[in-house]
Design a protein around this motif. Structure first.
Motif, PDB file in Angstrom:
ATOM      1  N   VAL A  10       0.763  -0.738  -0.180  1.00 47.33           N
ATOM      2  CA  VAL A  10      -0.116  -0.043   0.345  1.00 47.33           C
ATOM      3  C   VAL A  10       0.765   1.469   0.098  1.00 47.33           C
ATOM      4  CG1 VAL A  10      -2.045   1.559   1.250  1.00 47.33           C
ATOM      5  CG2 VAL A  10      -1.628  -1.672   0.957  1.00 47.33           C
ATOM      6  N   ARG A  11       1.020   2.225  -1.443  1.00 47.39           N
ATOM      7  CA  ARG A  11       1.580   3.430  -0.861  1.00 47.39           C
ATOM      8  C   ARG A  11       0.414   4.688  -1.114  1.00 47.39           C
ATOM      9  NH1 ARG A  11       7.061   4.368  -3.965  1.00 47.39           N
ATOM     10  NH2 ARG A  11       6.775   6.914  -3.778  1.00 47.39           N
ATOM     11  N   ASN A  12      -0.282   5.224   0.127  1.00 43.49           N
ATOM     12  CA  ASN A  12      -0.671   6.146   0.185  1.00 43.49           C
ATOM     13  C   ASN A  12      -0.125   7.121   0.458  1.00 43.49           C
ATOM     14  OD1 ASN A  12      -2.983   7.548   1.503  1.00 43.49           O
ATOM     15  ND2 ASN A  12      -4.233   6.543   1.222  1.00 43.49           N
ATOM     16  N   GLU A  13      -0.081   8.216   0.280  1.00 40.86           N
ATOM     17  CA  GLU A  13       0.346   9.863   0.147  1.00 40.86           C
ATOM     18  C   GLU A  13      -0.354  11.024   0.484  1.00 40.86           C
ATOM     19  OE1 GLU A  13       4.446  10.011  -1.370  1.00 40.86           O
ATOM     20  OE2 GLU A  13       4.401   7.878  -1.905  1.00 40.86           O
ATOM     21  N   PRO A  14       0.094  12.282   1.185  1.00 42.89           N
ATOM     22  CA  PRO A  14      -0.878  13.315   0.712  1.00 42.89           C
ATOM     23  C   PRO A  14      -0.378  13.861  -0.460  1.00 42.89           C
ATOM     24  CG  PRO A  14       0.740  13.214   2.484  1.00 42.89           C
ATOM     25  CD  PRO A  14       0.332  12.058   2.012  1.00 42.89           C
ATOM     26  N   VAL A  15      -0.473  13.766  -1.094  1.00 41.16           N
ATOM     27  CA  VAL A  15      -0.173  14.577  -2.779  1.00 41.16           C
ATOM     28  C   VAL A  15      -1.510  15.003  -3.260  1.00 41.16           C
ATOM     29  CG1 VAL A  15       2.510  13.907  -2.734  1.00 41.16           C
ATOM     30  CG2 VAL A  15       0.486  12.803  -3.607  1.00 41.16           C
ATOM     31  N   GLY A  16      -1.684  16.094  -4.055  1.00 42.26           N
ATOM     32  CA  GLY A  16      -2.274  16.033  -4.512  1.00 42.26           C
ATOM     33  C   GLY A  16      -3.235  15.440  -5.653  1.00 42.26           C
ATOM     34  N   MET A  75      -5.184  23.120 -11.179  1.00 40.11           N
ATOM     35  CA  MET A  75      -3.641  24.290 -11.947  1.00 40.11           C
ATOM     36  C   MET A  75      -3.233  24.920 -11.042  1.00 40.11           C
ATOM     37  SD  MET A  75      -5.636  26.177 -15.727  1.00 40.11           S
ATOM     38  CE  MET A  75      -4.131  27.068 -15.795  1.00 40.11           C
ATOM     39  N   PHE A  76      -3.213  23.533  -9.828  1.00 40.00           N
ATOM     40  CA  PHE A  76      -2.531  23.674  -8.984  1.00 40.00           C
ATOM     41  C   PHE A  76      -2.652  24.931  -7.187  1.00 40.00           C
ATOM     42  CE2 PHE A  76       0.859  23.341 -12.463  1.00 40.00           C
ATOM     43  CZ  PHE A  76       1.129  22.017 -12.280  1.00 40.00           C
ATOM     44  N   LYS A  77      -4.510  25.201  -7.260  1.00 35.78           N
ATOM     45  CA  LYS A  77      -5.099  25.654  -6.949  1.00 35.78           C
ATOM     46  C   LYS A  77      -5.885  25.117  -5.586  1.00 35.78           C
ATOM     47  CE  LYS A  77      -5.290  29.404 -10.374  1.00 35.78           C
ATOM     48  NZ  LYS A  77      -6.674  30.272 -11.305  1.00 35.78           N
ATOM     49  N   SER A  78      -5.610  23.812  -6.455  1.00 39.26           N
ATOM     50  CA  SER A  78      -6.514  23.039  -4.994  1.00 39.26           C
ATOM     51  C   SER A  78      -5.943  22.995  -3.410  1.00 39.26           C
ATOM     52  CB  SER A  78      -6.754  21.377  -5.808  1.00 39.26           C
ATOM     53  OG  SER A  78      -6.973  20.698  -4.774  1.00 39.26           O
ATOM     54  N   PRO A  79      -6.504  22.861  -2.354  1.00 44.53           N
ATOM     55  CA  PRO A  79      -5.752  23.053  -1.364  1.00 44.53           C
ATOM     56  C   PRO A  79      -5.037  21.573  -1.504  1.00 44.53           C
ATOM     57  CG  PRO A  79      -7.848  22.758  -1.278  1.00 44.53           C
ATOM     58  CD  PRO A  79      -7.439  23.007  -2.080  1.00 44.53           C
ATOM     59  N   THR A  80      -4.803  20.544  -2.339  1.00 42.99           N
ATOM     60  CA  THR A  80      -3.905  19.666  -2.011  1.00 42.99           C
ATOM     61  C   THR A  80      -3.257  19.375  -2.068  1.00 42.99           C
ATOM     62  OG1 THR A  80      -5.478  18.185  -4.423  1.00 42.99           O
ATOM     63  CG2 THR A  80      -6.857  18.186  -2.121  1.00 42.99           C
ATOM     64  N   CYS A  81      -2.813  20.102  -3.221  1.00 42.09           N
ATOM     65  CA  CYS A  81      -1.339  20.803  -4.089  1.00 42.09           C
ATOM     66  C   CYS A  81      -0.630  20.769  -3.057  1.00 42.09           C
ATOM     67  CB  CYS A  81      -1.808  21.533  -5.377  1.00 42.09           C
ATOM     68  SG  CYS A  81      -0.076  22.310  -5.920  1.00 42.09           S
ATOM     69  N   THR A  82       0.874  20.039  -4.103  1.00 41.74           N
ATOM     70  CA  THR A  82       1.768  20.147  -2.167  1.00 41.74           C
ATOM     71  C   THR A  82       3.309  20.597  -3.619  1.00 41.74           C
ATOM     72  OG1 THR A  82       2.517  17.615  -2.943  1.00 41.74           O
ATOM     73  CG2 THR A  82       1.166  18.011  -1.207  1.00 41.74           C
ATOM     74  N   LYS A  83       3.714  21.072  -2.695  1.00 46.36           N
ATOM     75  CA  LYS A  83       5.290  21.400  -3.511  1.00 46.36           C
ATOM     76  C   LYS A  83       5.753  20.795  -4.603  1.00 46.36           C
ATOM     77  CE  LYS A  83       9.176  23.914  -3.641  1.00 46.36           C
ATOM     78  NZ  LYS A  83      10.556  22.881  -4.898  1.00 46.36           N
ATOM     79  N   ARG A  84       5.373  18.890  -4.195  1.00 45.28           N
ATOM     80  CA  ARG A  84       5.820  17.945  -4.948  1.00 45.28           C
ATOM     81  C   ARG A  84       4.864  17.632  -6.311  1.00 45.28           C
ATOM     82  NH1 ARG A  84       5.342  12.713  -2.263  1.00 45.28           N
ATOM     83  NH2 ARG A  84       5.567  12.001  -3.954  1.00 45.28           N
ATOM     84  N   ASP A  85       3.875  17.713  -6.544  1.00 48.45           N
ATOM     85  CA  ASP A  85       3.118  18.058  -7.232  1.00 48.45           C
ATOM     86  C   ASP A  85       3.402  18.529  -8.384  1.00 48.45           C
ATOM     87  OD1 ASP A  85       0.946  16.399  -6.443  1.00 48.45           O
ATOM     88  OD2 ASP A  85       0.565  17.981  -5.271  1.00 48.45           O
ATOM     89  N   ILE A  86       3.577  20.134  -8.428  1.00 43.80           N
ATOM     90  CA  ILE A  86       4.172  20.808  -8.747  1.00 43.80           C
ATOM     91  C   ILE A  86       5.668  21.118  -9.402  1.00 43.80           C
ATOM     92  CG2 ILE A  86       4.953  23.330  -8.981  1.00 43.80           C
ATOM     93  CD1 ILE A  86       2.721  24.221  -6.265  1.00 43.80           C
ATOM     94  N   ASP A  87       6.324  20.287  -8.446  1.00 44.51           N
ATOM     95  CA  ASP A  87       7.671  20.083  -9.162  1.00 44.51           C
ATOM     96  C   ASP A  87       7.987  18.597 -10.093  1.00 44.51           C
ATOM     97  OD1 ASP A  87       9.013  22.213  -7.555  1.00 44.51           O
ATOM     98  OD2 ASP A  87       9.385  20.822  -5.841  1.00 44.51           O
ATOM     99  N   ILE A  88       7.396  17.995 -10.155  1.00 44.42           N
ATOM    100  CA  ILE A  88       7.617  16.825 -10.988  1.00 44.42           C
ATOM    101  C   ILE A  88       6.257  17.294 -12.041  1.00 44.42           C
ATOM    102  CG2 ILE A  88       5.198  14.686 -11.275  1.00 44.42           C
ATOM    103  CD1 ILE A  88       6.966  13.686  -8.485  1.00 44.42           C
ATOM    104  N   ALA A  89       5.194  17.798 -12.396  1.00 44.24           N
ATOM    105  CA  ALA A  89       4.734  18.021 -13.109  1.00 44.24           C
ATOM    106  C   ALA A  89       5.761  19.202 -14.291  1.00 44.24           C
ATOM    107  CB  ALA A  89       3.374  19.200 -12.886  1.00 44.24           C
ATOM    108  N   GLN A  90       6.534  20.186 -13.490  1.00 43.16           N
ATOM    109  CA  GLN A  90       7.585  21.170 -14.080  1.00 43.16           C
ATOM    110  C   GLN A  90       7.877  20.054 -14.716  1.00 43.16           C
ATOM    111  OE1 GLN A  90       8.264  23.864 -11.307  1.00 43.16           O
ATOM    112  NE2 GLN A  90       6.869  25.278 -11.892  1.00 43.16           N
ATOM    113  N   ARG A  91       8.288  18.956 -13.994  1.00 43.03           N
ATOM    114  CA  ARG A  91      10.185  17.876 -14.858  1.00 43.03           C
ATOM    115  C   ARG A  91       9.086  17.454 -16.167  1.00 43.03           C
ATOM    116  NH1 ARG A  91      14.226  15.738 -13.553  1.00 43.03           N
ATOM    117  NH2 ARG A  91      14.416  16.385 -11.237  1.00 43.03           N
ATOM    118  N   MET A  92       7.526  16.743 -15.725  1.00 39.21           N
ATOM    119  CA  MET A  92       6.906  15.812 -17.263  1.00 39.21           C
ATOM    120  C   MET A  92       7.243  16.683 -17.753  1.00 39.21           C
ATOM    121  SD  MET A  92       7.178  12.944 -15.772  1.00 39.21           S
ATOM    122  CE  MET A  92       8.389  12.647 -14.608  1.00 39.21           C
ATOM    123  N   ALA A  93       6.226  18.206 -18.147  1.00 35.32           N
ATOM    124  CA  ALA A  93       6.292  19.108 -18.898  1.00 35.32           C
ATOM    125  C   ALA A  93       7.687  19.485 -20.078  1.00 35.32           C
ATOM    126  CB  ALA A  93       5.805  20.609 -18.531  1.00 35.32           C
TER     127      ALA A  93
END
Length: 540
Positions: free
Chosen positions: A342-348, A383-401
């Motif tokens: 099980v992998r459950n992490e508090p990310v967006g 678009m990173f405006k949800s309160p569930t969004c974390t810095k990890r979400d932003i960093d990984i989205a930018q890397r994928m982009a």
């Protein structure tokens, strides 16, 4: 190799679809080729836009993971033609140590079922009724290892009649006197001549030569020579009959590969056959099913992505084997029989977790896959405006982009502009991202539509409320709510039917009009982190 399904939740959103696809690709790239992404519902316009943009097809649709006949270790005995001899069928049963055989037509479709009991019953009946009818000469020659001796016999395709064994005796004491006879004899020229004079259907000569004079007699009688003695030849004649004459071919109980075990068990309990034929989707015989096959079925295997709540998962999950759960929601009510990963992490976004796994395994996604994952993260974090969004979400989205060489801002606009088409029914939009929850005795459903122009949707408020009321009545829910989340306004228009008092208390709001059933919730963007927790806290 049995398939392992990777599936998101019902009414899947972009994150649910993409995380399943990306995880299946990762697993298969590392050598485990049996993983297959699946979806539990229709693909939304938003998700289809993303898939089309990066050149992917939607995963296969599955609706049920209940155990099916194809999941059982059923038998695959030889399947004989209805024209095969009883002798051949019996030899096959003995060689394979089985007591039931499926019988098929020439195209492989089911003709009947032959059991050892059918053969035994036929043998007992033949003792008192020594008649055979329409017996193919090919079959007869096969079981007797015989050959036709006369030219007239070559014209015979089938023989019929009463079987008579002509024992050594005077001609006046012959056992046969009817032309409709099959005569068995040995080195007895007088009896053969008598049989030919009567023009019987067939003469079977056991372990003897036949005079040339007799063979040249003008007759329609078929003369066959066999190396077997008279007793064995007599028994073999009956065993030369096609099994189609004695097998059960009416009122058959059969199953298909896609039939569910629940239904099969009920049918088996109502009947008492030793084995049941199994057919494929073209009605061809593929095997047989016995009662003991139902005792230990092989369960389907599944990995749950982006959810861990039974109400949101696939039907029949209780009969499947859950291997893994990868999620970013609260822990709910999924139970397993064995320890699992099980992998459950508090990310967006669940796709953020999967992208991390690519890095951990040392595998860089392709540009197309990276673009797909970036889109899923942008979608689930609004678009990173949800309160569930974390810095990890932003960093990984930018890397994928960067890998995909795309703009996240342009991608977000394309995604959320595809959500609110004027040609859609309110029912279709309501079901696009619909989830049910069961909290402290309360049953509720929360649907979410994310867009960049909520006014267009709010103009259809009355239509939405009518559709929501219908859903609430049909499913017996306490509350049905719809979040119309506006990316530009950074808030949510919340429509609801049902327990208005709970909504007002949970969010400390009150509709401007008592009959309005709609409130605006500024800074509320997430169902998972803002709507459900508030109601859970209220209900305790």
């Amino acid at each position: 190799m049995d398939t392992i399904y990777i599936t998101g939740h019902r009414n899947p959103d972009t994150d649910s679809i993409v995380s399943s696809m990306a995880y299946a690709t990762l697993k298969n790239a590392l050598g485990d080729r049996q993983y297959r992404a699946a979806r539990l519902g229709q693909v939304s316009d938003e998700t289809q836009t993303v898939l089309d943009r990066f050149g992917f097809q939607p995963p296969a649709l599955i609706t049920d993971l209940r155990t099916q006949v194809k999941d059982l270790d059923y038998d695959t005995p030889p399947t004989l033609s209805a024209g095969a001899t009883i002798s051949r069928a019996w030899q096959t049963m003995q060689a394979n140590k089985i007591s039931v055989l499926p019988v098929a037509n020439e195209d492989g479709t089911l003709y009947g079922m032959l059991s050892a009991g059918d053969v035994a019953n036929y043998d007992m009946t033949s003792v008192r009724n020594p008649m055979v009818g329409e017996l193919p000469v090919y079959n007869l020659l096969s079981v007797l290892e015989g050959k036709i001796l006369n030219e007239g016999g070559q014209m015979k395709d089938v023989v019929s009649g009463e079987i008579a064994v002509a024992l050594p005796a005077g001609r006046e004491n012959l056992e046969f006197s009817n032309p409709n006879s099959i005569v068995i004899c040995g080195d007895q020229p007088d009896m053969i001549r008598r049989a030919l004079d009567l023009n019987v259907n067939c003469v079977i000569v056991c372990q003897a030569e036949v005079d040339r004079e007799l063979l040249e007699t003008q007759t329609e009688t078929c003369i066959i020579a066999t190396p077997y003695d008279a007793y064995r030849a007599m028994r073999l004649i009956w065993h030369a009959m096609p099994i189609g004459h004695i097998c059960k071919s009416r009122d058959l109980v059969y199953f298909h590969l896609d039939d569910y075990l629940d239904d099969v068990q009920d049918t088996v309990l109502e009947s008492r056959f030793r084995a049941y034929p199994i057919l494929d989707d073209e009605e061809r015989v593929v095997g047989t099913l016995a009662r003991f096959h139902l005792l230990r079925p092989r369960r389907k295997r599944v990995v749950l992505m982006d959810h861990n709540e039974r109400a949101q998962s696939v039907r029949g999950l209780e009969q499947a084997e859950i291997l893994e759960i990868v999620d970013h929601h609260r822990l709910a009510d999924i139970e397993t029989k064995n320890p699992i990963y099980v992998r459950n992490e508090p990310v967006g976004s669940t796709t953020t977790i999967v992208a991390d796994m690519y890095q951990e395994k040392g595998l860089m996604p392709t540009a197309k896959m990276a673009g797909l994952m970036a889109a899923a993260i942008v979608s689930d974090t609004v678009m990173f405006k949800s309160p569930t969004c974390t810095k990890r979400d932003i960093d990984i989205a930018q890397r994928m982009a960067r890998i995909a060489n795309i703009s996240l801002e342009e991608l977000g606009k394309a995604i959320f502009s595809a959500t609110c088409g004027d040609d859609k029914t309110v029912e279709a939009m309501l079901n696009t991202d619909y989830k049910e929850f069961h909290i402290a005795g309360y049953n509720l459903a929360v649907s979410q539509i994310t867009c960049m122009d909520s006014d267009r949707l709010m103009a259809r408020k009355d239509e939405f409320l009518a559709a929501m009321a219908k859903v609430r009545q049909q499913k017996g829910l306490n509350i049905v709510a719809l979040m119309i989340t506006d990316v530009l306004l950074e808030g949510t228009q919340l429509l609801f039917v049902g327990d208005e008092e709970s909504i007002c208390q949970a969010f400390n709001v009150k509709p401007e009009d008592a009959s309005d059933n709609a409130v605006f919730l500024p800074k509320i963007m997430s169902r998972k982190k803002q709507i459900i927790p508030m109601l859970s806290a209220l209900w305790g």
